[in-house]
Write a protein that holds these residues in place. Structure first.
Motif, PDB file in Angstrom:
ATOM      1  N   PRO A  92       0.803  -1.225   0.000  1.00  6.06           N
ATOM      2  CA  PRO A  92       0.000   0.000   0.000  1.00  6.06           C
ATOM      3  C   PRO A  92       0.840   1.283   0.000  1.00  6.06           C
ATOM      4  CG  PRO A  92       0.027  -0.946   2.186  1.00  6.06           C
ATOM      5  CD  PRO A  92       0.745  -1.918   1.280  1.00  6.06           C
ATOM      6  N   LYS A  93       2.136   1.155   0.194  1.00  3.46           N
ATOM      7  CA  LYS A  93       3.000   2.338   0.248  1.00  3.46           C
ATOM      8  C   LYS A  93       3.380   2.798  -1.153  1.00  3.46           C
ATOM      9  CE  LYS A  93       4.930   1.433   4.757  1.00  3.46           C
ATOM     10  NZ  LYS A  93       4.369   2.534   5.480  1.00  3.46           N
ATOM     11  N   TRP A  94       3.523   4.117  -1.313  1.00  3.55           N
ATOM     12  CA  TRP A  94       3.883   4.700  -2.600  1.00  3.55           C
ATOM     13  C   TRP A  94       4.829   5.885  -2.367  1.00  3.55           C
ATOM     14  CZ3 TRP A  94       2.721   9.816  -2.890  1.00  3.55           C
ATOM     15  CH2 TRP A  94       1.758  10.281  -2.012  1.00  3.55           C
ATOM     16  N   TYR A  95       5.571   6.212  -3.425  1.00  4.06           N
ATOM     17  CA  TYR A  95       6.513   7.325  -3.359  1.00  4.06           C
ATOM     18  C   TYR A  95       6.565   7.985  -4.723  1.00  4.06           C
ATOM     19  CZ  TYR A  95      10.849   9.918  -2.714  1.00  4.06           C
ATOM     20  OH  TYR A  95      11.776  10.923  -2.640  1.00  4.06           O
ATOM     21  N   ASP A  96       6.287   9.285  -4.769  1.00  2.00           N
ATOM     22  CA  ASP A  96       6.365  10.067  -6.000  1.00  2.00           C
ATOM     23  C   ASP A  96       7.808  10.542  -6.133  1.00  2.00           C
ATOM     24  OD1 ASP A  96       6.371  12.129  -7.922  1.00  2.00           O
ATOM     25  OD2 ASP A  96       4.328  12.737  -7.418  1.00  2.00           O
ATOM     26  N   THR A  97       8.521   9.975  -7.088  1.00  2.00           N
ATOM     27  CA  THR A  97       9.962  10.243  -7.211  1.00  2.00           C
ATOM     28  C   THR A  97      10.269  11.675  -7.618  1.00  2.00           C
ATOM     29  OG1 THR A  97      10.010   9.495  -9.513  1.00  2.00           O
ATOM     30  CG2 THR A  97      10.433   7.844  -7.815  1.00  2.00           C
ATOM     31  N   ARG A  98       9.387  12.296  -8.350  1.00  2.00           N
ATOM     32  CA  ARG A  98       9.654  13.660  -8.836  1.00  2.00           C
ATOM     33  C   ARG A  98       9.276  14.729  -7.809  1.00  2.00           C
ATOM     34  NH1 ARG A  98       7.548  11.934 -14.775  1.00  2.00           N
ATOM     35  NH2 ARG A  98       9.284  10.510 -15.151  1.00  2.00           N
ATOM     36  N   MET A  99       8.267  14.437  -6.999  1.00  2.00           N
ATOM     37  CA  MET A  99       7.841  15.389  -5.975  1.00  2.00           C
ATOM     38  C   MET A  99       8.511  15.106  -4.628  1.00  2.00           C
ATOM     39  SD  MET A  99       5.746  17.566  -7.344  1.00  2.00           S
ATOM     40  CE  MET A  99       4.853  18.259  -5.985  1.00  2.00           C
ATOM     41  N   ASP A 100       9.243  13.985  -4.538  1.00  2.00           N
ATOM     42  CA  ASP A 100       9.924  13.593  -3.308  1.00  2.00           C
ATOM     43  C   ASP A 100       8.936  13.518  -2.139  1.00  2.00           C
ATOM     44  OD1 ASP A 100      12.160  12.775  -1.880  1.00  2.00           O
ATOM     45  OD2 ASP A 100      12.659  14.826  -1.262  1.00  2.00           O
ATOM     46  N   LYS A 101       7.810  12.835  -2.411  1.00  2.00           N
ATOM     47  CA  LYS A 101       6.759  12.722  -1.399  1.00  2.00           C
ATOM     48  C   LYS A 101       6.155  11.335  -1.474  1.00  2.00           C
ATOM     49  CE  LYS A 101       2.710  14.936   0.388  1.00  2.00           C
ATOM     50  NZ  LYS A 101       1.818  16.059   0.361  1.00  2.00           N
TER      51      LYS A 101
END
Length: 104
Positions: free
Chosen positions: A65-74
């Motif tokens: 369920p975890k996610w990470y937006d690589t471009r927004m660093d969030k």
């Protein structure tokens, strides 16, 4: 003056918090594609997703369920956090939007 407060059911919130990004994107009708060439560094279950939204593309790393937006660093976890991030919603708006798309 008393203001009546309504809350969301614990079952709904638990279900939304456990949803993977892929399930969330599908339920919201958002186009996404998995990167078949991605090789995870830390966790073998991690996948890279390209998400088309608002005429642009967002790159997400997803593990359960975890996610990470690589471009927004969030990053975050579950459907609520992802809906808040993608659509710039507050918690209540995100849960309302998601509750229309999932069954408990």
């Amino acid at each position: 003056m008393s203001r009546s407060r309504r809350s969301f059911s614990p079952d709904l919130l638990d279900k939304l918090r456990a949803m993977t990004p892929q399930e969330t994107l599908d339920s919201l009708g958002i186009y996404w594609k998995r990167d078949p060439d991605f090789v995870p560094v830390k966790n073998a279950r991690t996948v890279r997703l390209y998400v088309s939204i608002d005429g642009g593309v967002i790159e997400l790393l997803a593990t359960g369920p975890k996610w990470y937006d690589t471009r927004m660093d969030k990053g975050g976890g579950g459907a609520i956090d992802l809906a808040m991030h993608l659509f710039r919603l507050d918690f209540v708006q995100a849960v309302k939007r998601l509750s229309d798309t999932v069954s408990v």
